[in-house]
Design a protein around this motif. Sequence first.
Motif, PDB file in Angstrom:
ATOM      1  N   THR A 297       0.858  -1.257  -0.179  1.00  0.00           N
ATOM      2  CA  THR A 297       0.185  -0.034  -0.127  1.00  0.00           C
ATOM      3  C   THR A 297       1.001   1.303   0.091  1.00  0.00           C
ATOM      4  O   THR A 297       0.425   2.230  -0.742  1.00  0.00           O
ATOM      5  CB  THR A 297      -0.857   0.098   1.153  1.00  0.00           C
ATOM      6  N   PHE A 298       2.038   1.288   0.640  1.00  0.00           N
ATOM      7  CA  PHE A 298       3.007   2.212   0.817  1.00  0.00           C
ATOM      8  C   PHE A 298       3.291   2.846  -0.683  1.00  0.00           C
ATOM      9  O   PHE A 298       3.493   4.026  -1.166  1.00  0.00           O
ATOM     10  CB  PHE A 298       4.097   2.188   1.574  1.00  0.00           C
ATOM     11  N   GLY A 299       3.820   1.549  -1.590  1.00  0.00           N
ATOM     12  CA  GLY A 299       4.174   1.878  -2.855  1.00  0.00           C
ATOM     13  C   GLY A 299       3.126   2.623  -3.713  1.00  0.00           C
ATOM     14  O   GLY A 299       3.207   3.728  -4.586  1.00  0.00           O
ATOM     15  N   TYR A 300       1.746   2.265  -3.481  1.00  0.00           N
ATOM     16  CA  TYR A 300       0.858   2.970  -4.424  1.00  0.00           C
ATOM     17  C   TYR A 300       0.377   4.352  -3.866  1.00  0.00           C
ATOM     18  O   TYR A 300       0.119   5.321  -4.553  1.00  0.00           O
ATOM     19  CB  TYR A 300      -0.676   1.972  -4.270  1.00  0.00           C
ATOM     20  N   VAL A 301       0.260   4.357  -2.520  1.00  0.00           N
ATOM     21  CA  VAL A 301       0.192   5.716  -1.873  1.00  0.00           C
ATOM     22  C   VAL A 301       1.280   6.824  -2.098  1.00  0.00           C
ATOM     23  O   VAL A 301       0.965   8.020  -2.708  1.00  0.00           O
ATOM     24  CB  VAL A 301      -0.065   5.505  -0.401  1.00  0.00           C
ATOM     25  N   ALA A 302       2.375   6.296  -2.020  1.00  0.00           N
ATOM     26  CA  ALA A 302       3.402   7.333  -2.469  1.00  0.00           C
ATOM     27  C   ALA A 302       3.543   7.750  -3.698  1.00  0.00           C
ATOM     28  O   ALA A 302       3.601   8.866  -3.999  1.00  0.00           O
ATOM     29  CB  ALA A 302       4.789   6.359  -1.961  1.00  0.00           C
ATOM     30  N   VAL A 303       3.339   6.854  -4.830  1.00  0.00           N
ATOM     31  CA  VAL A 303       2.866   7.541  -6.228  1.00  0.00           C
ATOM     32  C   VAL A 303       1.793   8.227  -6.119  1.00  0.00           C
ATOM     33  O   VAL A 303       1.939   9.099  -7.059  1.00  0.00           O
ATOM     34  CB  VAL A 303       3.313   6.066  -7.230  1.00  0.00           C
ATOM     35  N   ALA A 304       0.876   7.844  -5.545  1.00  0.00           N
ATOM     36  CA  ALA A 304      -0.362   8.752  -5.750  1.00  0.00           C
ATOM     37  C   ALA A 304       0.119   9.964  -5.167  1.00  0.00           C
ATOM     38  O   ALA A 304      -0.531  11.005  -5.981  1.00  0.00           O
ATOM     39  CB  ALA A 304      -1.507   8.200  -5.215  1.00  0.00           C
ATOM     40  N   ALA A 305       0.653  10.081  -4.118  1.00  0.00           N
ATOM     41  CA  ALA A 305       0.956  11.493  -3.455  1.00  0.00           C
ATOM     42  C   ALA A 305       1.625  12.343  -4.441  1.00  0.00           C
ATOM     43  O   ALA A 305       1.317  13.570  -4.769  1.00  0.00           O
ATOM     44  CB  ALA A 305       1.570  11.206  -2.202  1.00  0.00           C
ATOM     45  N   ILE A 306       2.437  11.857  -5.212  1.00  0.00           N
ATOM     46  CA  ILE A 306       3.203  12.237  -6.352  1.00  0.00           C
ATOM     47  C   ILE A 306       2.693  12.807  -7.382  1.00  0.00           C
ATOM     48  O   ILE A 306       2.577  14.011  -8.101  1.00  0.00           O
ATOM     49  CB  ILE A 306       4.520  11.413  -6.645  1.00  0.00           C
ATOM     50  N   ALA A 307       1.702  11.956  -7.898  1.00  0.00           N
ATOM     51  CA  ALA A 307       0.575  11.889  -9.039  1.00  0.00           C
ATOM     52  C   ALA A 307      -0.062  13.270  -8.835  1.00  0.00           C
ATOM     53  O   ALA A 307      -0.549  14.044  -9.777  1.00  0.00           O
ATOM     54  CB  ALA A 307       0.031  10.780  -9.417  1.00  0.00           C
ATOM     55  N   LEU A 308      -0.498  13.354  -7.678  1.00  0.00           N
ATOM     56  CA  LEU A 308      -1.532  14.345  -6.959  1.00  0.00           C
ATOM     57  C   LEU A 308      -0.835  15.754  -6.667  1.00  0.00           C
ATOM     58  O   LEU A 308      -1.444  16.750  -6.449  1.00  0.00           O
ATOM     59  CB  LEU A 308      -2.311  13.905  -5.821  1.00  0.00           C
ATOM     60  N   GLY A 309       0.716  15.695  -6.761  1.00  0.00           N
ATOM     61  CA  GLY A 309       1.196  16.861  -6.692  1.00  0.00           C
ATOM     62  C   GLY A 309       1.638  17.313  -5.092  1.00  0.00           C
ATOM     63  O   GLY A 309       1.923  18.328  -4.752  1.00  0.00           O
ATOM     64  N   TRP A 310       1.220  16.457  -4.250  1.00  0.00           N
ATOM     65  CA  TRP A 310       1.375  16.496  -2.699  1.00  0.00           C
ATOM     66  C   TRP A 310       2.507  16.618  -2.165  1.00  0.00           C
ATOM     67  O   TRP A 310       3.108  17.204  -1.142  1.00  0.00           O
ATOM     68  CB  TRP A 310       0.490  15.505  -1.979  1.00  0.00           C
TER      69      TRP A 310
END
Length: 391
Positions: A297-310
């Motif tokens: 989950t960390f892998g998906y969430v970390a890339v999602a945070a980057i994708a969203l610009g967070w």
Amino acid sequence: MIDTPADTRENPTGTVVRAELPPAAEELPPTDPPQPPKRRETRLRALDGLRLVAALMVAAYHYGGRDGDVVKAWGTSPRHQFPTLHTLFSYGCLGVQVFFVISGFVICMSGWGRPLRSFFASRASRLLPAYWAAILIITGVFALPMVAYKAAAPSDVLVNLTMLQMPLGVDRVLGVCWTLWAEIRFYALFALCVVLPGANRRRVIMFCAGWTLAAAITQGAKSPLLDIVLMPEYAPYFIGGVGLYLVHRDRKDAYAWGIVAVSWLIGQHYAVAKLWHAPNDTAFSNRSAWGIILVVTFGYVAVAAIALGWLRWANWRWLTVAGALTYPFYLVHEHLGWVVIKAYHRTLGIPSYATVVLTVFTMLLLAYVLNRVVENRLTPKLRSLLSTPRG
């Protein structure tokens, strides 16, 4: 591996919702929704940092999270060297899954709007120079009389230069090259299905949905050929990364979020099925199912945070350097790390924890040399050679 560029033109070092597959083609909107004016992708330095984190996770696993050949380096099992942390280190193997999610994101970003020749030239020039150098260096070191590890036969070394040693059943020079074989298959599928006809949102969505369904069918059919082509065990991570790039383009894209959610659900299943076992005092690792799910989950969430610009605030220049070193570090850290561990720990008598830190530093230093001497010189030349039209 684990190759994830951050620059969409040439530089390759870097940038739950409902669990259901996207609808069939006829249910998709007849045309893509209006898109905002095309913007130039900015460098995603946080992605460079995440790549380094994933590489260090894998290194922790290879140095202190498993048995096998590393025991020769330490003299005893890492379980005795790291009585408290060896279980934590054993989760480091999931850094590969994190790499695959990153790769899905960046390959989609890299291939969007790029012709097939340019895409191929970019991938080949990124992977091959450092890979060839790592093959030759490790072969040479393992051939030394004082090194206790078996060197590959000359014929096998030559086959390893093609990156096709895995399907050909040839002994591997690099232990981590199995991940490169997965990456190559992903590149081929993405190139044929998306880059060749031309990337757009609709085509990428159908690619993700089609691959997800085909991989599930392959798992059920137990077909060795389809398993090699569609690699159901690793497909969810690549597909999830591709879906996250669609989120990066439009955070309100419900199809993209659906792709990510389904990929996460399937991906955690494969990770748990492969890495979990019932508690056993004689086993090296006793990873919990929840621990495995958390790391995936960390892998998906970390890339999602980057994708969203967070994580846009993480724009430090040193992360660019980290991204540049990650690939050569990943290639050499395992087998050469064994040699360095033995020298530091058993020859010089350096304590275990200090040995791990010094070994990582030494491998990063070697990666820096490979990046400056090999990649910076050969990658542009190889890319230019492969990009130039002939006849």
